[in-house]
Scaffold this motif. Structure first.
Motif, PDB file in Angstrom:
ATOM      1  N   PHE A  79      33.806 126.484  60.397  1.00 25.82           N
ATOM      2  CA  PHE A  79      33.610 127.876  59.826  1.00 25.82           C
ATOM      3  C   PHE A  79      33.852 128.594  60.394  1.00 25.82           C
ATOM      4  O   PHE A  79      34.752 130.760  59.670  1.00 25.82           O
ATOM      5  N   ALA A  80      34.460 128.954  61.529  1.00 27.48           N
ATOM      6  CA  ALA A  80      34.976 129.723  62.070  1.00 27.48           C
ATOM      7  C   ALA A  80      36.512 130.193  62.045  1.00 27.48           C
ATOM      8  O   ALA A  80      37.083 131.044  61.960  1.00 27.48           O
ATOM      9  N   GLY A  81      37.327 128.938  61.884  1.00 32.18           N
ATOM     10  CA  GLY A  81      38.154 129.059  61.679  1.00 32.18           C
ATOM     11  C   GLY A  81      38.645 129.445  60.270  1.00 32.18           C
ATOM     12  O   GLY A  81      39.686 130.469  59.438  1.00 32.18           O
ATOM     13  N   ALA A  82      38.384 129.238  59.669  1.00 31.16           N
ATOM     14  CA  ALA A  82      38.358 129.694  57.608  1.00 31.16           C
ATOM     15  C   ALA A  82      37.950 130.912  57.353  1.00 31.16           C
ATOM     16  O   ALA A  82      38.973 131.540  57.343  1.00 31.16           O
ATOM     17  N   ALA A  83      36.400 131.500  58.371  1.00 30.68           N
ATOM     18  CA  ALA A  83      36.448 132.526  58.073  1.00 30.68           C
ATOM     19  C   ALA A  83      37.110 133.903  58.555  1.00 30.68           C
ATOM     20  O   ALA A  83      37.723 134.701  58.660  1.00 30.68           O
ATOM     21  N   ALA A  84      37.635 133.243  60.447  1.00 35.13           N
ATOM     22  CA  ALA A  84      38.731 134.537  61.240  1.00 35.13           C
ATOM     23  C   ALA A  84      40.400 134.960  60.210  1.00 35.13           C
ATOM     24  O   ALA A  84      40.336 135.186  60.332  1.00 35.13           O
ATOM     25  N   THR A  85      40.206 133.632  59.486  1.00 37.30           N
ATOM     26  CA  THR A  85      41.839 133.748  58.519  1.00 37.30           C
ATOM     27  C   THR A  85      41.118 134.449  57.517  1.00 37.30           C
ATOM     28  O   THR A  85      42.819 135.514  57.150  1.00 37.30           O
ATOM     29  N   ALA A  86      40.348 134.022  56.842  1.00 35.72           N
ATOM     30  CA  ALA A  86      40.386 135.004  56.219  1.00 35.72           C
ATOM     31  C   ALA A  86      39.832 136.083  56.010  1.00 35.72           C
ATOM     32  O   ALA A  86      40.331 137.482  54.968  1.00 35.72           O
ATOM     33  N   VAL A  87      39.429 136.824  56.893  1.00 34.88           N
ATOM     34  CA  VAL A  87      38.670 137.857  56.969  1.00 34.88           C
ATOM     35  C   VAL A  87      40.037 138.221  57.473  1.00 34.88           C
ATOM     36  O   VAL A  87      40.215 140.362  57.246  1.00 34.88           O
ATOM     37  N   LEU A  88      40.569 138.339  58.049  1.00 40.98           N
ATOM     38  CA  LEU A  88      41.321 139.036  59.147  1.00 40.98           C
ATOM     39  C   LEU A  88      42.717 139.656  58.649  1.00 40.98           C
ATOM     40  O   LEU A  88      43.598 139.984  58.290  1.00 40.98           O
ATOM     41  N   GLY A  89      42.691 138.246  58.065  1.00 36.90           N
ATOM     42  CA  GLY A  89      44.331 137.952  56.444  1.00 36.90           C
ATOM     43  C   GLY A  89      45.580 138.237  56.305  1.00 36.90           C
ATOM     44  O   GLY A  89      46.463 139.189  56.827  1.00 36.90           O
ATOM     45  N   THR A 129      35.628 120.282  67.442  1.00 39.82           N
ATOM     46  CA  THR A 129      36.868 121.425  67.307  1.00 39.82           C
ATOM     47  C   THR A 129      37.590 121.951  67.283  1.00 39.82           C
ATOM     48  O   THR A 129      38.071 122.864  65.874  1.00 39.82           O
ATOM     49  N   LEU A 130      39.182 120.952  67.667  1.00 39.09           N
ATOM     50  CA  LEU A 130      40.113 121.350  67.265  1.00 39.09           C
ATOM     51  C   LEU A 130      40.391 120.623  65.980  1.00 39.09           C
ATOM     52  O   LEU A 130      41.031 121.486  65.567  1.00 39.09           O
ATOM     53  N   VAL A 131      39.851 119.892  65.251  1.00 35.09           N
ATOM     54  CA  VAL A 131      40.238 119.677  64.400  1.00 35.09           C
ATOM     55  C   VAL A 131      39.200 119.543  63.094  1.00 35.09           C
ATOM     56  O   VAL A 131      39.657 120.396  62.371  1.00 35.09           O
ATOM     57  N   GLY A 132      38.076 120.706  63.627  1.00 33.35           N
ATOM     58  CA  GLY A 132      37.889 121.795  62.476  1.00 33.35           C
ATOM     59  C   GLY A 132      38.623 122.946  62.823  1.00 33.35           C
ATOM     60  O   GLY A 132      38.258 123.824  61.580  1.00 33.35           O
ATOM     61  N   LEU A 133      39.310 123.586  64.020  1.00 32.90           N
ATOM     62  CA  LEU A 133      39.364 124.068  64.226  1.00 32.90           C
ATOM     63  C   LEU A 133      40.645 124.585  63.014  1.00 32.90           C
ATOM     64  O   LEU A 133      41.499 125.158  62.398  1.00 32.90           O
ATOM     65  N   VAL A 134      41.880 123.303  63.021  1.00 34.42           N
ATOM     66  CA  VAL A 134      42.693 123.257  62.577  1.00 34.42           C
ATOM     67  C   VAL A 134      42.484 123.459  61.021  1.00 34.42           C
ATOM     68  O   VAL A 134      43.291 123.658  60.153  1.00 34.42           O
ATOM     69  N   ALA A 135      41.676 122.507  60.060  1.00 33.21           N
ATOM     70  CA  ALA A 135      41.059 122.516  58.828  1.00 33.21           C
ATOM     71  C   ALA A 135      40.811 123.712  58.320  1.00 33.21           C
ATOM     72  O   ALA A 135      40.956 124.123  57.165  1.00 33.21           O
TER      73      ALA A 135
END
Length: 210
Positions: A79-89, A129-135
């Motif tokens: 959630f953190a990785g996907a949200a941060a990337t999508a929100v910050l753009g 945590t690392l796997v989740g962030l990468v994915a």
């Protein structure tokens, strides 16, 4: 075709399937809403499925007590990785960089499974945590630009990823507990996954250089 030739052909096909493609990311299921778009995106991506599958296999080689930590850290990091990337753009990472990171993580997990690495609770939590962030970042790249609600999209990615990892790791753990010889099989599969990851990583680097 000899057994070695079949193995080489299988490794090559797997590497080609995993190698990042220069096509633009396209969200499917948008008509059903941002949540389902995120869920479908992680479930339909070959490299994401391979990454979660490799991690589930590695969890199957750990004790149940240690392996449970991945079920807590992976969804949160997704959630953190996907949200941060999508929100910050942000323009970084691009599709190619996210794909290379996914393949590299996939290869490392396969190597750890092949070595039957006993990580312990702390290392399992960190790896999750690392796997989740990468994915998560790799899936968030596709949602940049405001096409969908980034928060709901990230929730879909995290939810679907959590379900897939839970089912995969539960099967792996149960299989190893009921049939101990499967532990050897997991190590063999891990070595194949590592080999496919290394080949795919080489293809990705070659594409980037070309």
């Amino acid at each position: 075709m000899t057994r070695v030739a079949r193995l080489r052909a299988g490794l090559a096909l797997g590497a080609v399937a995993l190698a990042p493609q220069p096509a633009a990311a396209h969200l499917v299921g948008v008509e059903f809403g941002a949540f389902y778009a995120g869920a479908l995106h992680i479930l339909m991506a070959v490299d994401q499925g391979a990454l979660l599958g490799a991690f589930a296999l590695l969890i199957g080689l750990q004790s149940r007590k240690d392996g449970r930590w991945a079920l807590l850290t992976v969804p949160a990091a997704l959630f953190a990785g996907a949200a941060a990337t999508a929100v910050l753009g942000t323009t970084w990472p691009g599709d190619a960089a996210a794909g290379v990171a996914t393949i590299a993580a996939f290869a490392v997990l396969g190597a750890l499974a092949a070595a039957r690495a006993c990580l312990g609770a702390g290392a399992v939590a960190l790896a999750g945590t690392l796997v989740g962030l990468v994915a998560g970042v790799a899936n968030g790249v596709a949602a940049r630009g405001g096409a969908v609600d980034p928060w709901l999209y990230a929730a879909g990615v995290a939810g679907a990823g959590a379900v897939a990892l839970t089912l995969g790791s539960a099967l792996a753990v149960a299989g190893a507990a009921r049939v101990p010889v499967l532990g050897i099989g997991y190590r063999v599969v891990g070595s194949w996954l590592a080999a496919v990851g290394v080949i795919a990583l080489g293809l990705a680097v070659a594409q980037a250089g070309g």
